[in-house]
Design an enzyme around this catalytic site. Structure first.
Site, PDB file in Angstrom:
ATOM      1  N   ALA A 111       4.027   7.207   3.606  1.00  0.00           N
ATOM      2  CA  ALA A 111       4.829   6.003   3.778  1.00  0.00           C
ATOM      3  C   ALA A 111       4.391   4.931   2.790  1.00  0.00           C
ATOM      4  O   ALA A 111       3.242   4.893   2.364  1.00  0.00           O
ATOM      5  CB  ALA A 111       4.698   5.483   5.203  1.00  0.00           C
ATOM      6  N   ASP A 142      -3.414  12.122  15.031  1.00  0.00           N
ATOM      7  CA  ASP A 142      -4.060  11.935  13.726  1.00  0.00           C
ATOM      8  C   ASP A 142      -5.151  10.869  13.840  1.00  0.00           C
ATOM      9  O   ASP A 142      -5.120   9.863  13.130  1.00  0.00           O
ATOM     10  CB  ASP A 142      -3.011  11.542  12.677  1.00  0.00           C
ATOM     11  CG  ASP A 142      -3.579  11.520  11.262  1.00  0.00           C
ATOM     12  OD1 ASP A 142      -4.656  12.101  11.047  1.00  0.00           O
ATOM     13  OD2 ASP A 142      -2.940  10.916  10.375  1.00  0.00           O
ATOM     14  N   LYS A 170       0.857  -1.189   0.000  1.00  0.00           N
ATOM     15  CA  LYS A 170       0.000   0.000   0.000  1.00  0.00           C
ATOM     16  C   LYS A 170       0.880   1.221   0.000  1.00  0.00           C
ATOM     17  O   LYS A 170       1.996   1.183   0.511  1.00  0.00           O
ATOM     18  CB  LYS A 170      -0.835   0.055   1.282  1.00  0.00           C
ATOM     19  CG  LYS A 170      -2.177  -0.608   1.178  1.00  0.00           C
ATOM     20  CD  LYS A 170      -2.945  -0.394   2.460  1.00  0.00           C
ATOM     21  CE  LYS A 170      -4.185  -1.262   2.489  1.00  0.00           C
ATOM     22  NZ  LYS A 170      -4.724  -1.380   3.837  1.00  0.00           N
ATOM     23  N   ALA A 217      -0.129   8.422   2.511  1.00  0.00           N
ATOM     24  CA  ALA A 217       0.259   9.790   2.211  1.00  0.00           C
ATOM     25  C   ALA A 217       1.765   9.994   2.387  1.00  0.00           C
ATOM     26  O   ALA A 217       2.376  10.740   1.652  1.00  0.00           O
ATOM     27  CB  ALA A 217      -0.514  10.767   3.088  1.00  0.00           C
TER      28      ALA A 217
END
Lengths: 335, 222
Positions: free
Chosen positions: B10, B130, B5, B8
């Site tokens: 990593a 976050d 995957k 944003a």
């Protein structure tokens, strides 16, 4: 065929624009410019708008080569913005609407920016970064609302840049942000500044206090030049904006990003956004100063969309409000 | 290593660590950022992430086990959370398959667990930084509410109610903007939060109210 005229005066720009079915016929603007080191105050800004309203309106009609009878709807900015300038501009809109016998539409300023950006760039369903002197928001559309995913929790990015321009006594002509951008091009020594990102929100007030306090000493000692400080400030605040935009894109799975608002014409911001978008395989949509900076056509365009979806604002409701969030508006014209 | 995957900031690779299923979270350099800023942010976030994961586990909050860290390449090797879905996907699937009222009913136990977990986290002075529904996983059958917290890159340790209040505010905004009509669930989260963060929740909730009012252009009377 629908012809809409829009009046914008929420801050220091007075604009009147005419839009006919997605085509901008005219979009003149007059900006209230204050001396270096000073911001614009509501009272003086309202006076500026009153002085120039008729001349800008006449220019809009002349350039569009249409007469008032061809206009279908009169749109004006209801908010958000500074009270006195908003009211001064709304009075003009209300007066001409009654003189010409046309219906009115009250438009949210932020929605105006978004709709103008979509019209000019052709972006379908982008993540929107709305950055100006009074606003900093990351917005995505879902279920008939422009939803705010991230925003500043204190001052807007444009306000941060403008206030730093005052510290350096930069000219406000054409705008403090533009002059910071020009100086930043010549800077290269990077000063680390507070970088505050909270989820998809950002904060600039701490950074501003820090640089306001440090700048005079750093400049006096000759460690940094004004160019270096403008460069460092831009690099830091823009990196914060790109980061939250990217986070929103990842979160929503979006492949389009649109920049609107006055700070959106900054080339360095556009360049950084372009780099980020490219790395994600996404597409950047940006506009230039004609449409990024507050203007009348954007109010006309949003009003045009609202009018076509069956809305009008009764005269008694054509008021103004300083607080009017992007996510309060029911988006009746999008599915 | 196989790229699994890309988030944003990593890239997530899958591999195995001495036979254990492992994912590698590689923070890559962001070419839009100034190199000095980029280096300092990346290093800071790798450190914050591993520290917070470790502290959470010590307080009994489920997070992936950290196997190994390579500071030079900004890679964290951690346990792969097998058989898991994000809370975001789960809420969306429940909301799309049920009526509004039923969906809230089904999701209430999950909201309870989220609130309870965050209460414990804040009691240990861990601020996530976050909190979104994408940064929470449910392992196994989602109805078991086995909640795992991830993505601690923006986290820090702080005892201030201000920071904890902002943490909850970030979650509230992320929840409501991503999943319309979930205001009720957030209230459930807060109730459970107050129970597990029994000592500090009063101040945090007061701060949350304050931060909400700070939001720009919000309609208010007076």
């Amino acid at each position: 065929m629908v012809v809409a005229i829009g009046f914008e005066g929420s801050a220091n720009k007075l604009g009147v624009g005419i839009v006919k079915d997605g085509v901008v016929l005219s979009n003149p603007r007059h900006t209230y410019i204050t001396p270096p080191g000073q911001g614009f105050l509501p009272k003086n800004t309202a006076q500026h708008h009153r002085e120039h309203a008729l001349e800008v309106l006449q220019k809009a009609l002349d350039e569009a080569k249409i007469s008032p009878k061809d206009i279908d709807v009169v749109c004006y900015t209801k908010g958000p913005g500074m009270g006195a300038p908003l009211v001064s501009t709304a009075i003009v809109a209300r007066t001409v609407a009654q003189l010409w016998g046309k219906p009115m539409i009250a438009v949210n300023h932020c929605i105006g920016h978004i709709e103008m950006g979509r019209l000019v760039t052709g972006a379908e369903n982008p993540i929107v970064l709305y950055v100006s002197g009074g606003n900093t928001q990351v917005i995505a559309y879902s279920q008939r609302r422009y939803r705010i995913f991230g925003e500043t929790i204190d001052i807007a990015v444009g306000n941060c840049l403008d206030r730093f321009a005052r510290v350096l006594k930069l000219s406000n002509d054409p705008s403090p942000g533009y002059n910071i951008e020009q100086l930043a091009k010549k800077g290269n020594k990077f000063l680390e500044l507070p970088y505050v990102v909270k989820g998809m929100d950002v904060s600039f007030s701490g950074l501003l206090s820090f640089i306001e306090e440090k700048a005079p000493q750093l400049l006096q000692k000759g460690e940094y030049t004004p160019e270096d400080l403008c460069f460092s400030l831009q690099e830091t605040v823009f990196a914060m904006l790109i980061e939250i935009t990217e986070r929103a894109m990842a979160h929503c799975g979006s492949q389009e990003v649109l920049i609107v608002g006055g700070v959106g014409c900054n080339k360095r911001l556009q360049e950084m956004m372009e780099t980020m978008a490219k790395e994600r395989g996404a597409k950047l949509y940006a506009t230039d100063e004609r449409f990024c900076i507050d203007n009348g056509a954007m109010i006309a365009q949003a009003g045009w969309e609202m009018f076509r979806s069956g809305q009008t604002t009764p005269l008694k409701d054509t008021t103004c409000t300083q607080r009017f969030r992007t996510d309060e508006v029911d988006i009746t014209w999008r599915s | 290593m196989e790229l699994w995957k890309q988030g944003a900031e990593a890239k997530i690779h899958k591999t195995d660590f001495y036979g254990k299923p492992c994912i590698v979270k590689e923070r890559f350099s962001k070419s839009y950022r100034h190199p000095i800023l980029d280096k300092s942010l990346t290093a800071q976030r790798v450190k914050s992430e591993i520290r917070a994961m470790l502290r959470c586990r010590m307080s009994g909050i489920l997070t992936p086990t950290v196997y190994f860290v390579n500071m030079d390449s900004s890679c964290i090797y951690m346990e792969e959370m097998l058989d898991s879905v994000t809370v975001r996907d789960y809420i969306q699937s429940v909301q799309s398959s049920k009526t509004a009222v039923e969906a809230i009913e089904t999701l209430t136990p999950l909201a309870n667990t989220i609130g309870h977990t965050l209460g414990i986290m804040h009691k240990q002075n861990i601020v996530h930084g976050d909190l979104t529904t994408s940064n929470m996983l449910l392992q196994g059958d989602p109805s078991n509410n086995r909640l795992c917290l991830i993505d601690f890159g923006l986290s820090f340790f702080e005892n201030l109610s201000e920071d904890k209040g902002v943490d909850l505010y970030v979650l509230e905004r992320a929840l409501i903007s991503t999943h319309p009509n979930t205001e009720k669930l957030f209230n459930v989260i807060l109730e459970a939060y107050c129970k597990s963060n029994d000592t500090g929740s009063k101040d945090v909730i007061a701060k949350l109210e304050e931060v909400r009012m700070r939001g720009r252009k919000r309609t208010m009377v007076g």
